[in-house]
Design an enzyme around this catalytic site. Structure first.
Site, PDB file in Angstrom:
ATOM      1  N   HIS A  30       0.847  -1.209   0.000  1.00  0.00           N
ATOM      2  CA  HIS A  30       0.000   0.000   0.000  1.00  0.00           C
ATOM      3  C   HIS A  30       0.880   1.257   0.000  1.00  0.00           C
ATOM      4  O   HIS A  30       0.600   2.214  -0.709  1.00  0.00           O
ATOM      5  CB  HIS A  30      -0.876   0.052   1.260  1.00  0.00           C
ATOM      6  CG  HIS A  30      -1.939  -1.008   1.344  1.00  0.00           C
ATOM      7  ND1 HIS A  30      -2.136  -1.780   2.472  1.00  0.00           N
ATOM      8  CD2 HIS A  30      -2.870  -1.420   0.447  1.00  0.00           C
ATOM      9  CE1 HIS A  30      -3.151  -2.603   2.275  1.00  0.00           C
ATOM     10  NE2 HIS A  30      -3.612  -2.419   1.045  1.00  0.00           N
ATOM     11  N   LYS A  54     -14.417  -7.100   2.394  1.00  0.00           N
ATOM     12  CA  LYS A  54     -15.167  -7.623   1.260  1.00  0.00           C
ATOM     13  C   LYS A  54     -15.671  -9.056   1.457  1.00  0.00           C
ATOM     14  O   LYS A  54     -16.492  -9.518   0.676  1.00  0.00           O
ATOM     15  CB  LYS A  54     -14.364  -7.487  -0.032  1.00  0.00           C
ATOM     16  CG  LYS A  54     -12.988  -8.048  -0.004  1.00  0.00           C
ATOM     17  CD  LYS A  54     -12.208  -7.571  -1.222  1.00  0.00           C
ATOM     18  CE  LYS A  54     -10.759  -7.979  -1.118  1.00  0.00           C
ATOM     19  NZ  LYS A  54      -9.860  -6.876  -1.359  1.00  0.00           N
ATOM     20  N   ARG A 109      -1.870  -6.091  -8.612  1.00  0.00           N
ATOM     21  CA  ARG A 109      -0.827  -7.111  -8.436  1.00  0.00           C
ATOM     22  C   ARG A 109      -0.994  -8.153  -9.539  1.00  0.00           C
ATOM     23  O   ARG A 109      -0.386  -8.049 -10.589  1.00  0.00           O
ATOM     24  CB  ARG A 109      -0.918  -7.736  -7.032  1.00  0.00           C
ATOM     25  CG  ARG A 109      -0.509  -6.790  -5.904  1.00  0.00           C
ATOM     26  CD  ARG A 109      -0.976  -7.268  -4.554  1.00  0.00           C
ATOM     27  NE  ARG A 109      -2.431  -7.400  -4.542  1.00  0.00           N
ATOM     28  CZ  ARG A 109      -3.167  -7.673  -3.485  1.00  0.00           C
ATOM     29  NH1 ARG A 109      -2.586  -7.891  -2.336  1.00  0.00           N
ATOM     30  NH2 ARG A 109      -4.472  -7.755  -3.560  1.00  0.00           N
ATOM     31  N   SER A 147      -2.981  -7.595   2.954  1.00  0.00           N
ATOM     32  CA  SER A 147      -3.292  -7.460   4.383  1.00  0.00           C
ATOM     33  C   SER A 147      -3.682  -8.811   4.971  1.00  0.00           C
ATOM     34  O   SER A 147      -3.316  -9.133   6.111  1.00  0.00           O
ATOM     35  CB  SER A 147      -4.440  -6.465   4.591  1.00  0.00           C
ATOM     36  OG  SER A 147      -4.060  -5.194   4.152  1.00  0.00           O
TER      37      SER A 147
HETATM   38  O1  PNS Z   1      -8.576  -2.681   0.340  1.00  0.00           O
HETATM   39  P1  PNS Z   1      -9.807  -3.113  -0.389  1.00  0.00           P
HETATM   40  O2  PNS Z   1     -10.633  -4.008   0.485  1.00  0.00           O
HETATM   41  O3  PNS Z   1      -9.531  -3.696  -1.724  1.00  0.00           O
HETATM   42  O4  PNS Z   1     -10.659  -1.765  -0.648  1.00  0.00           O
HETATM   43  C1  PNS Z   1     -11.922  -1.835  -1.239  1.00  0.00           C
HETATM   44  C2  PNS Z   1     -12.613  -0.480  -1.153  1.00  0.00           C
HETATM   45  C3  PNS Z   1     -12.740  -0.028   0.280  1.00  0.00           C
HETATM   46  C4  PNS Z   1     -11.832   0.562  -1.930  1.00  0.00           C
HETATM   47  C5  PNS Z   1     -14.025  -0.663  -1.804  1.00  0.00           C
HETATM   48  O5  PNS Z   1     -14.674  -1.734  -1.198  1.00  0.00           O
HETATM   49  C6  PNS Z   1     -14.884   0.572  -1.670  1.00  0.00           C
HETATM   50  O6  PNS Z   1     -14.732   1.505  -2.419  1.00  0.00           O
HETATM   51  N1  PNS Z   1     -15.793   0.555  -0.665  1.00  0.00           N
HETATM   52  C7  PNS Z   1     -16.694   1.653  -0.403  1.00  0.00           C
HETATM   53  C8  PNS Z   1     -18.114   1.313  -0.820  1.00  0.00           C
HETATM   54  C9  PNS Z   1     -18.296   1.529  -2.309  1.00  0.00           C
HETATM   55  O7  PNS Z   1     -18.099   2.601  -2.836  1.00  0.00           O
HETATM   56  N2  PNS Z   1     -18.669   0.447  -3.007  1.00  0.00           N
HETATM   57  C10 PNS Z   1     -18.879   0.507  -4.442  1.00  0.00           C
HETATM   58  C11 PNS Z   1     -17.599   0.280  -5.216  1.00  0.00           C
HETATM   59  S1  PNS Z   1     -17.112  -1.378  -5.084  1.00  0.00           S
END
Ligand code: PNS
Length: 177
Positions: A30, A54, A109, A147
């Site tokens: 990150h 997720k 990645r 992570s």
């Molecule tokens: O580190 P990650 O888990 O890959 O991050 C994912 C993240 C937080 C960027 C994504 O889940 C997100 O944007 N969440 C906020 C809710 C949202 O906007 N959802 C719609 C797009 S998937």
């Protein structure tokens, strides 16, 4: 979406981007993406998602802890001190609008990341056509760092200092002591 779409005016540049994630916890992968986002754009906000991860489960570290660890890591890893860190709840596109960010930067990645990221970028583009998604390829030494891998190794009592900033390694060893 075409270059003639008024939502993306020709010649307009993006000055503020968001690097979003769950950061549970922040890794050196990150940090590499944040560093590179700041090389490309003059203003970077690291956006820390409050929501469950997720897989639908809660996070290992609280939102406050995740934000704090990133702030400490930015200083420790020598990133520009103007990189901002902010928590957000709800949709990423709404957060970007609130703070006036014109783009989202994420790291890629492997191919497995691509499918997930493409889906999110498409969805975000649908909800906010003027928000640009930008991807940087992960540096080879961090291609396997995630992570969840870090948490798994730390939970087994092994050393994660080559995968995360020193402050995060310390928090993990306290958490899994
Ligand atoms: O580190 P990650 O888990 O890959 O991050 C994912 C993240 C937080 C960027 C994504 O889940 C997100 O944007 N969440 C906020 C809710 C949202 O906007 N959802 C719609 C797009 S998937």
């Amino acid at each position: 979406m075409t270059s003639h779409d008024p939502a993306r005016p020709v010649g307009a540049t993006i000055s503020h981007v968001v690097v979003p994630g769950t950061f549970d916890p922040v890794t050196l992968g990150h940090i590499d993406v944040i560093r590179r986002a700041r090389r490309l754009f003059p203003r970077v906000t690291v956006a820390v998602a409050a929501s469950v991860n997720k897989n639908g489960r809660g996070t290992t570290f609280t939102l406050d802890e995740r934000v704090q660890m990133i702030r400490e890591a930015i200083a420790l890893e020598g990133l520009p001190p103007d990189v901002e860190v902010a928590p957000f709840t709800g949709l990423l596109v709404n957060f970007c609008k609130e703070i006036g960010a014109g783009g989202v930067v994420k790291g890629l990645r492997a191919m497995t990341d691509f499918e997930y990221e493409l889906q999110q970028a498409d969805l975000n583009s649908h909800m906010a056509p003027d928000l640009e998604s930008v991807f940087v390829m992960s540096s080879p030494q961090y291609g396997y760092v995630s992570s969840s891998i870090v948490r798994e190794i730390a939970a087994m009592g092994s050393d994660v200092r080559i995968l995360v900033p020193a402050n995060v390694a310390e928090r993990l060893s306290e958490r899994y002591a």
